[in-house]
Write an enzyme that holds these catalytic residues in place. Sequence first.
Site, PDB file in Angstrom:
ATOM      1  N   GLY A   1       7.784  -3.018  12.014  1.00 55.61           N
ATOM      2  CA  GLY A   1       7.034  -1.815  12.382  1.00 55.61           C
ATOM      3  C   GLY A   1       7.947  -0.750  12.966  1.00 55.61           C
TER       4      GLY A   1
ATOM      5  N   LYS B   1       0.795  -1.229   0.000  1.00 57.05           N
ATOM      6  CA  LYS B   1       0.000   0.000   0.000  1.00 57.05           C
ATOM      7  C   LYS B   1       0.822   1.272   0.000  1.00 57.05           C
ATOM      8  CE  LYS B   1      -4.339  -1.020   2.261  1.00 57.05           C
ATOM      9  NZ  LYS B   1      -5.123  -0.683   3.444  1.00 57.05           N
TER      10      LYS B   1
END
Length: 426
Positions: free
Chosen positions: A380, A202
């Site tokens: 992350g 994305k």
Amino acid sequence: MAEQKLALKFLTLKDFDIKNKKVLVRVDFNVPLDEDLNVTNDKRIKESLSTINYLLEQGAKQVILMSHLGRPDGRIVEKYRLTSVCKHLEKVLYQKVTMAEDCVDIKLPEPKNSKVVLLENLRFHPEEEKNDEAFAKKLASYADIYVNDGFGVSHRAHASVHAITKFLPSCAGFLVEKELTVMGKAMSDPDKPFVAILGGAKVSDKIKLIDNLLARCDKILIGGAMAYTFYRAQGFSTGTSKVDEDGIGVANQLLQKTEKSGKIILPIDNVVADKFSENANTKTVVIKDIGSGWMGMDIGPLTINKYKEILKTAKTVLWNGPLGVFEMKKFSRGTEEIAKYLAQMTLKGVTTIIGGGDSAAAVEKFGLASKFTHVSTGGGASLEFFEGKELPGIKALENNCSKSIKKKKLKKQEKKEILLKRKKKN
Ligand code: AMP
């Protein structure tokens, strides 16, 4: 955007006298397990060994390790017990490790019987993710010193990473220090040219990353499904390719912003498939020929060559996100060829950084994980670091450090004043 400073503003292991101290270490043992609960990838466990071994060599009284595993959401879930991780750790550490029955409200074994202890999954308690101070205080009560060596959780304000630093003198372990030193240099003072490779699914997930990198990189090479969102922003049709509809507007803005500099480079050809499957029919086409009913699954050979040509002169390369659906052999060529090329560049002295998560899984799959300057253990956490965000776990170490420096300064000041008073009296 604020400059990311290379200078570490927190204490590290070597700032402490470890001898006879009980040391509590936050590690990230959130490793994948198979159905029989065997560890299938022990990179994170192995990466913590240098800190654990150093503590033992320095004569720590006891090393108490703590970690989470999976997402038990604050309750006991049998498959997320750390028992098999403990067994695996024993094998790679060549040392007995005692598995504790819980992480709080327990009596730890005597240090003379158990030099290394692993506490049970922190996330069995909801207080961990709530950054609960009382919970952190209980953890802190086991030890004299706290070490954060869980880079993969340093972007979380959780009790074992954040609140705990309020209760113990705290420092970073070798893994956290290494991650921040290598990645910090890339973001603050990279050897140039600095090229970023961005792939994955994305665009909207990576806007901040792209923005932060645009200010620092000479070129950004795009791949993965992200490319199709950019194509759509340019007005091309992309067949059934995975497109991040919410990201088209942003992709458009990014292209306009970099029109003059030409910093963003898109693939010129693609491997397309008639279905999302290893058994799909495939062909290689240029953008305008993707055609309806076909989906882009990998960058094509012309793009691979073009990207290698651009990378050739780079001195620093940062890679985040696979360039195709690398999980399927048929669509892994782009990711694998670029990974191999970067491995060769590393041998020639180029700094190559793999930003964790899926890119780390990809180079692992190709057997190349040891061939780069650095493969981050935190998907992350490294993403947030490269976005320029402050990592709560690191900020907590910095606060703890300035508090201890302040304390030392105050003590010095007090001593000076006492001496002055004495002098005056005499
Ligand atoms: P991310 O978490 O955003 O880095 O995305 C990683 C995922 O993107 C991986 O599972 C890849 O299989 C997937 N991916 C990469 N290229 C494509 C593509 N062309 N189409 C669909 N998924 C892709």
